[in-house]
Scaffold this active site. Structure first.
Site, PDB file in Angstrom:
ATOM      1  N   CYS A   2       0.702  -1.172   0.064  1.00 15.06           N
ATOM      2  CA  CYS A   2       0.072  -0.172   0.041  1.00 15.06           C
ATOM      3  C   CYS A   2       0.809   1.200   0.040  1.00 15.06           C
ATOM      4  O   CYS A   2       1.966   1.112   0.053  1.00 15.06           O
ATOM      5  CB  CYS A   2      -0.998   0.099   1.250  1.00 15.06           C
ATOM      6  SG  CYS A   2      -1.818  -1.540   1.627  1.00 15.06           S
ATOM      7  N   ARG A  28       1.042   2.067  -5.953  1.00 11.39           N
ATOM      8  CA  ARG A  28       1.174   0.998  -4.856  1.00 11.39           C
ATOM      9  C   ARG A  28       0.165   0.422  -4.549  1.00 11.39           C
ATOM     10  O   ARG A  28       0.136  -0.624  -3.724  1.00 11.39           O
ATOM     11  CB  ARG A  28       2.002   1.687  -3.635  1.00 11.39           C
ATOM     12  CG  ARG A  28       3.648   2.589  -3.894  1.00 11.39           C
ATOM     13  CD  ARG A  28       3.898   2.894  -2.579  1.00 11.39           C
ATOM     14  NE  ARG A  28       3.958   1.970  -1.438  1.00 11.39           N
ATOM     15  CZ  ARG A  28       5.323   1.199  -1.319  1.00 11.39           C
ATOM     16  NH1 ARG A  28       6.074   1.271  -2.485  1.00 11.39           N
ATOM     17  NH2 ARG A  28       5.238   0.321  -0.508  1.00 11.39           N
ATOM     18  N   TRP A  75      -3.732  -1.829  -1.126  1.00 11.21           N
ATOM     19  CA  TRP A  75      -3.517  -2.645  -1.975  1.00 11.21           C
ATOM     20  C   TRP A  75      -3.989  -3.850  -0.958  1.00 11.21           C
ATOM     21  O   TRP A  75      -3.237  -4.264  -0.088  1.00 11.21           O
ATOM     22  CB  TRP A  75      -2.075  -3.086  -2.480  1.00 11.21           C
ATOM     23  CG  TRP A  75      -2.114  -4.196  -3.269  1.00 11.21           C
ATOM     24  CD1 TRP A  75      -1.745  -5.476  -3.214  1.00 11.21           C
ATOM     25  CD2 TRP A  75      -2.266  -4.187  -4.696  1.00 11.21           C
ATOM     26  NE1 TRP A  75      -1.646  -5.974  -4.331  1.00 11.21           N
ATOM     27  CE2 TRP A  75      -1.940  -5.384  -5.351  1.00 11.21           C
ATOM     28  CE3 TRP A  75      -2.848  -3.075  -5.617  1.00 11.21           C
ATOM     29  CZ2 TRP A  75      -2.211  -5.792  -6.520  1.00 11.21           C
ATOM     30  CZ3 TRP A  75      -2.691  -3.407  -6.900  1.00 11.21           C
ATOM     31  CH2 TRP A  75      -2.735  -4.628  -7.466  1.00 11.21           C
ATOM     32  N   ASN A 101       1.147  -0.066   5.953  1.00 17.37           N
ATOM     33  CA  ASN A 101       1.586  -0.899   4.969  1.00 17.37           C
ATOM     34  C   ASN A 101       2.439  -2.117   5.234  1.00 17.37           C
ATOM     35  O   ASN A 101       3.381  -1.974   5.890  1.00 17.37           O
ATOM     36  CB  ASN A 101       2.350  -0.024   3.810  1.00 17.37           C
ATOM     37  CG  ASN A 101       3.124  -0.886   2.663  1.00 17.37           C
ATOM     38  OD1 ASN A 101       2.405  -2.029   2.267  1.00 17.37           O
ATOM     39  ND2 ASN A 101       4.344  -0.506   2.459  1.00 17.37           N
ATOM     40  N   GLY A 102       1.942  -3.143   5.009  1.00 18.79           N
ATOM     41  CA  GLY A 102       2.793  -4.133   5.608  1.00 18.79           C
ATOM     42  C   GLY A 102       2.038  -5.406   5.829  1.00 18.79           C
ATOM     43  O   GLY A 102       0.675  -5.334   5.619  1.00 18.79           O
ATOM     44  N   GLU A 481       8.231 -19.376 -20.774  1.00 22.53           N
ATOM     45  CA  GLU A 481       8.034 -18.072 -20.073  1.00 22.53           C
ATOM     46  C   GLU A 481       9.124 -17.283 -20.680  1.00 22.53           C
ATOM     47  O   GLU A 481       8.682 -16.134 -21.115  1.00 22.53           O
ATOM     48  CB  GLU A 481       8.186 -17.944 -18.317  1.00 22.53           C
ATOM     49  CG  GLU A 481       8.064 -16.816 -17.953  1.00 22.53           C
ATOM     50  CD  GLU A 481       6.850 -15.892 -18.241  1.00 22.53           C
ATOM     51  OE1 GLU A 481       6.793 -14.876 -17.977  1.00 22.53           O
ATOM     52  OE2 GLU A 481       5.973 -16.794 -18.724  1.00 22.53           O
ATOM     53  N   LYS A 485       8.269 -13.773 -22.921  1.00 17.55           N
ATOM     54  CA  LYS A 485       8.902 -12.350 -22.321  1.00 17.55           C
ATOM     55  C   LYS A 485       9.328 -11.975 -23.730  1.00 17.55           C
ATOM     56  O   LYS A 485       9.302 -10.562 -23.964  1.00 17.55           O
ATOM     57  CB  LYS A 485       9.796 -12.557 -21.316  1.00 17.55           C
ATOM     58  CG  LYS A 485       9.053 -13.018 -20.015  1.00 17.55           C
ATOM     59  CD  LYS A 485       8.321 -11.715 -19.426  1.00 17.55           C
ATOM     60  CE  LYS A 485       6.978 -11.885 -19.449  1.00 17.55           C
ATOM     61  NZ  LYS A 485       6.069 -12.602 -18.981  1.00 17.55           N
ATOM     62  N   GLU A 488       6.688 -10.871 -26.435  1.00 13.29           N
ATOM     63  CA  GLU A 488       5.580 -10.029 -26.010  1.00 13.29           C
ATOM     64  C   GLU A 488       6.399  -8.409 -25.787  1.00 13.29           C
ATOM     65  O   GLU A 488       5.686  -7.403 -26.353  1.00 13.29           O
ATOM     66  CB  GLU A 488       5.077 -10.147 -24.854  1.00 13.29           C
ATOM     67  CG  GLU A 488       5.639 -10.173 -23.492  1.00 13.29           C
ATOM     68  CD  GLU A 488       4.811 -10.530 -22.489  1.00 13.29           C
ATOM     69  OE1 GLU A 488       3.365  -9.839 -22.227  1.00 13.29           O
ATOM     70  OE2 GLU A 488       5.050 -11.303 -21.694  1.00 13.29           O
ATOM     71  N   HIS A 504      11.974 -34.508 -33.285  1.00 17.68           N
ATOM     72  CA  HIS A 504      10.835 -34.843 -33.936  1.00 17.68           C
ATOM     73  C   HIS A 504      10.253 -33.863 -34.786  1.00 17.68           C
ATOM     74  O   HIS A 504       8.965 -33.632 -35.270  1.00 17.68           O
ATOM     75  CB  HIS A 504       9.769 -35.161 -32.788  1.00 17.68           C
ATOM     76  CG  HIS A 504      10.281 -36.201 -31.848  1.00 17.68           C
ATOM     77  ND1 HIS A 504      10.547 -37.557 -32.082  1.00 17.68           N
ATOM     78  CD2 HIS A 504      10.696 -36.046 -30.562  1.00 17.68           C
ATOM     79  CE1 HIS A 504      10.867 -38.307 -31.117  1.00 17.68           C
ATOM     80  NE2 HIS A 504      11.040 -37.445 -29.909  1.00 17.68           N
ATOM     81  N   LYS A 604      -2.366  -5.129 -19.827  1.00 13.81           N
ATOM     82  CA  LYS A 604      -1.911  -5.715 -18.812  1.00 13.81           C
ATOM     83  C   LYS A 604      -2.928  -6.734 -18.201  1.00 13.81           C
ATOM     84  O   LYS A 604      -2.617  -7.934 -17.761  1.00 13.81           O
ATOM     85  CB  LYS A 604      -1.914  -4.618 -17.691  1.00 13.81           C
ATOM     86  CG  LYS A 604      -1.309  -5.184 -16.170  1.00 13.81           C
ATOM     87  CD  LYS A 604      -0.019  -5.793 -16.380  1.00 13.81           C
ATOM     88  CE  LYS A 604       0.601  -6.493 -15.015  1.00 13.81           C
ATOM     89  NZ  LYS A 604       1.707  -7.438 -15.424  1.00 13.81           N
TER      90      LYS A 604
END
Ligand code: AGP
Length: 609
Positions: A2, A28, A75, A101-102, A481, A485, A488, A504, A604
C-alpha cells in the site's frame, strides 16, 4: 503493498497535500483510500473503497480541517477492498487512527486477546489490531504518554509494517514506525512528511531522511525525532538530497516499470514467504481431497501452472492437469463435474478467459480455488478459497515479479501437500524449505552478478530473426516463459518446446548461428539435456545457456551462458532460472528501441475473450 503518507504543516490544511501525495503513491495500490486529520483536539476522517479520483469526486478528500494528517491508498491483502477494510483504522473510541503498509503476522492472536478484553473490531484487516492494542496499552498504563504507549504496542507486533498514527491524546504529533516495509521522511521549511516512498513528497521537497527497521519517529512542528523502538534511545540522522524528478521517482530511478519490478523480486519473494499458514493449509487440504485437479490460466500464469504440475507430481504424487483457460471449455467443459477441482491462477484476477473457464466449471459444481495478485478481483469472488500472491501492483504489461511469486506460492502448496501425504522424507522436506527461504537472496545475487553479462548477450543477439527456448522437465515451463517475454516486448518470433521434441521436427529449422536458449539446472534431466545441446550445436546453433554456477560441462558447451547460484532443487529452479530470461528479453527490447512497459497490441489485463 500500500501507500502511506503523513504530514505536519506549520500552516494551512494538510488534506489537499495528503490527497495529492496519495495520488503519487497510487501505483502502490488503488483498492481504497482514506485520510484522517487532527484539528482542535478532534479527529476528522474520510475514507471509501475505489480509486482516489473516483472517491474524491464523491466525498472531496481535500475538505478536512487541520494541518496534521495521515492518508492511505490500499492494496488489499487481508479483507476485501471494501470501505470497512479501508484505512485509516481506529480504536474503539475513534481517538487513535492508524495507516499501515505491510502484514501483521500475529494479528489473529492479538485480535483474539483484545476481543476477550471487549474490544470491538469492525474490519477483516490485520491492521485494525494496532489502534486497539495502543488503546489497551494506555488503558492498562494510564501514566504512559501516547508515544510511549505506541512504542510498547509496537514491541508486540510481528511482521512487516510502515505505520503513521495520530491521536487526540497528543493531536500535535504523528508517530510513525518501520519494520521491513519502506518508510522515508521529507523535510522542508513548511513542514515534515512521512511516506512509503519518495514520490509522495518529491513535488514539495527533495530533502529526505531514510528510516531503518526498528525505528520510531515523532513528527511535530518542531521537526522530526527518531528513536529506537527497543529502548527508545535517540538517533541523529541528517537529511539527504534526492536528485530525482517526480516522474522518475515513481519508477524509483528505474527507466521502466518492468526492470523495476524485476529488481523487486527479492522483496516480493520474501512477501510470499509470509503468507498465512492457514490459507496454505486450507487450499492444500482441498487439493489433497480432490479427485481431479485442473490448473487453469493464461499466458505467464499458465506457465506457472505448467511448472506447478511438476511440483505437485514430484513432491506430493498429485497428478494435475495444466490447461490453457481459453481452451478449457472446449477441452473439458463437458466432463468437468462435482468431483473436479479447479486451481485458477491469474495475476489480475480479471482475465476473461480464466473467469469464463471457472464460471463453466462452477456451473457444473466443480470446486474453485485460486491464486491471484489482486484481492477483491472477480476471481477471488468466485473462489471457494483463494490466496493473494503479495507481489504488489505490477504496472509493466510483461508479468515478471507476479510470475515468481505465483511459483513460490505453488511450491509452498506442493510442500504442504507433500507433508500431508508423507511423500518426502523429513530431511528432504527441511532442505526444500530451507532452499525456498534462500530464494529471495539467490534472486538478488543473480541480478547483482549477472545483469551486466546479460546486457552483453542481449546486444549480441538483438538482431536475431528467431529464437528457440528449450528445457526438459520442469524447465520446459521456464523455457516457455522466457519465450513469451521475448515475443511480447521485443517482437521476435520465438519457439519453445520440451528439448526432447527437437528431433521430432523443430530441429529442421536449425542453421548456422541460430540462437537456442537452454535452461539447464543441475536436476534429473541434466545429463539428457547435454545430448539435446550437442545435437543443436552439431547443426550450427549458437547456444545461450542458463546454467548452475560452476557447471563446467554446460559452460564448455555454451557460446554464451548466465550463471545461477548452485544447489537449487530442480522443483524450485523455475523461480531463479526465469530471472535471467526476464532480463534478456528486457535488454533485447531496449536494444531494439522498444518501450518494454507498453508493448504493442497488448494490455496488462485481458478482460475480453
Ligand atoms: C504476461 O507477461 C502477459 N501480460 C500475459 O500473458 C498474462 O500473463 C496473461 O494475460 C494472463 O494474465 P493474468 O495472470 O492477469 O490472468
Amino acid at each position: 503493498m500500500c501507500g502511506i503518507f503523513g504530514c505536519v504543516l506549520k500552516e494551512g490544511n494538510a488534506a489537499p497535500l495528503i490527497h495529492a501525495s496519495l495520488k503519487r503513491l497510487e501505483y502502490r495500490g488503488y483498492d481504497s483510500v482514506g485520510i484522517a486529520t487532527a484539528s482542535d483536539g478532534k479527529i476528522f476522517l474520510k475514507k471509501d473503497q475505489g480509486k482516489i479520483d473516483e472517491v474524491h469526486k464523491i466525498i472531496n478528500l481535500d475538505d478536512l480541517p487541520g494541518s496534521i494528517g495521515i492518508g492511505h491508498t490500499r492494496w488489499a491483502t487481508h479483507g476485501a477492498p471494501l470501505k470497512v477494510n479501508s484505512h485509516p483504522h481506529s480504536d474503539c473510541t475513534g481517538e487513535i487512527m492508524v495507516v499501515h503498509n505491510g502484514i501483521i503476522e500475529n494479528f489473529m492472536d492479538l485480535k483474539n486477546e483484545l476481543e476477550n478484553l471487549d474490544h470491538n473490531f469492525v474490519s477483516k484487516t490485520d491492521t485494525e489490531v494496532i489502534p486497539h492494542l495502543i488503546e489497551q496499552t494506555l488503558k492498562e498504563n494510564p501514566k504512559l504518554g501516547f508515544v510511549e504507549a505506541v512504542q510498547e504496542s509496537l514491541k508486540r507486533l510481528e511482521g512487516s509494517y510502515a505505520l503513521a498514527i495520530i491521536s487526540t491524546k497528543e493531536p500535535d504529533k504523528i508517530v510513525c514506525a518501520r519494520n521491513e516495509s519502506p518508510l522515508v521522511l521529507g523535510i522542508n521549511g513548511k513542514g515534515v512528511f512521512c511516506a512509503s516512498d519518495i514520490p509522495a513528497f518529491l513535488e514539495v521537497t527533495n530533502k529526505a531522511v531514510m528510516i531503518n527497521n526498528g525505528e520510531l519517529v515523532i513528527l511535530s512542528s518542531e521537526g522530526y525525532e527518531i528513536r529506537k523502538i527497543q529502548d527508545f534511545s535517540l538517533i541523529n540522522r541528517e537529511p539527504i538530497t534526492i536528485d530525482w524528478t517526480p516522474e522518475m521517482a515513481v519508477k524509483q530511478g528505474y527507466p521502466h516499470f518492468m526492470i523495476k519490478e524485476i529488481h523487486e523480486q527479492p522483496e516480493t519473494l520474501r512477501n510470499t514467504l509470509r503468507i498465512q499458514e492457514h490459507y496454505l493449509d486450507l487450499l492444500s487440504t482441498f487439493l489433497d481431497r480432490a479427485n481431479e485437479v485442473f490448473l487453469v490460466a493464461c499466458g505467464t500464469s499458465y506457465h506457472a501452472c505448467l511448472a506447478a504440475s511438476y511440483m505437485f507430481s514430484k513432491l506430493a504424487f498429485l497428478p494435475t492437469y495444466p490447461v490453457y483457460a481459453s481452451e478449457f471449455i472446449e477441452q473439458h467443459g463437458k466432463s468437468v463435474n462435482i468431483d473436479s477441482t479447479i486451481l485458477a491462477v491469474s495475476q489480475s484476477g480479471e482475465t476473461a478467459d480464466t473467469i469464463a473457464a471457472v464460471t463453466v466449471a462452477q456451473q457444473r459444481a466443480a470446486t474453485i480455488l485460486s491464486l491471484t495478485n489482486v484481492i477483491g478481483s472477480t476471481l477471488t469472488r468466485v473462489s471457494r478459497v483463494y490466496i493473494g500472491t503479495q507481489a504488489g501492483p505490477e504496472i509493466g504489461v510483461a508479468a515478471t515479479k507476479t510470475f515468481t511469486s505465483q511459483l513460490s506460492v505453488l511450491a509452498q502448496l506442493a510442500l504442504k501437500l507433500a507433508k500431508k501425504r508423507g511423500k518426502v522424507s523429513q530431511d528432504e522436506m527441511d532442505s526444500l524449505e530451507e532452499n525456498l527461504e534462500k530464494l529471495p537472496d539467490i534472486v538478488d545475487t543473480i541480478i547483482n552478478t549477472q545483469e551486466e553479462k546479460i546486457k552483453q548477450i542481449a546486444k549480441k543477439y538483438k538482431n536475431s530473426k528467431v529464437f528457440f527456448f528449450l528445457g526438459r522437465g520442469i524447465s520446459t515451463a521456464t523455457a516457455f516463459e522466457g519465450r513469451l517475454k521475448l515475443m511480447e516486448i521485443a517482437y521476435i518470433p520465438s519457439i519453445a518446446f520440451p528439448a526432447g521434441e527437437s528431433k521430432h521436427g523443430p530441429i529442421s529449422l536449425i542453421e548456422e548461428g541460430f540462437p537456442v536458449v537452454f535452461v539447464c539446472p543441475k536436476d534429473d534431466c541434466h545429463k539428457t539435456l547435454i545430448g539435446n545441446i550437442m545435437e543443436m550445436k552439431a547443426r550450427g546453433a549458437h547456444i545461450i545457456a542458463i546454467v548452475e554456477e560452476g557447471d563446467q560441462e554446460m559452460k564448455s558447451l555454451a557460446d554464451d551462458y548466465v550463471e545461477v547460484p548452485k544447489g537449487i532443487p530442480g522443483v524450485l529452479s523455475p523461480i531463479p532460472f526465469a530471472v535471467p530470461l526476464q532480463l534478456l528479453a528486457y535488454y533485447i527490447a531496449l536494444g531494439k528501441g522498444f518501450n518494454p512497459d507498453m508493448p504493442r497490441n497488448l494490455a496488462k489485463s485481458v478482460t475480453v475473450k
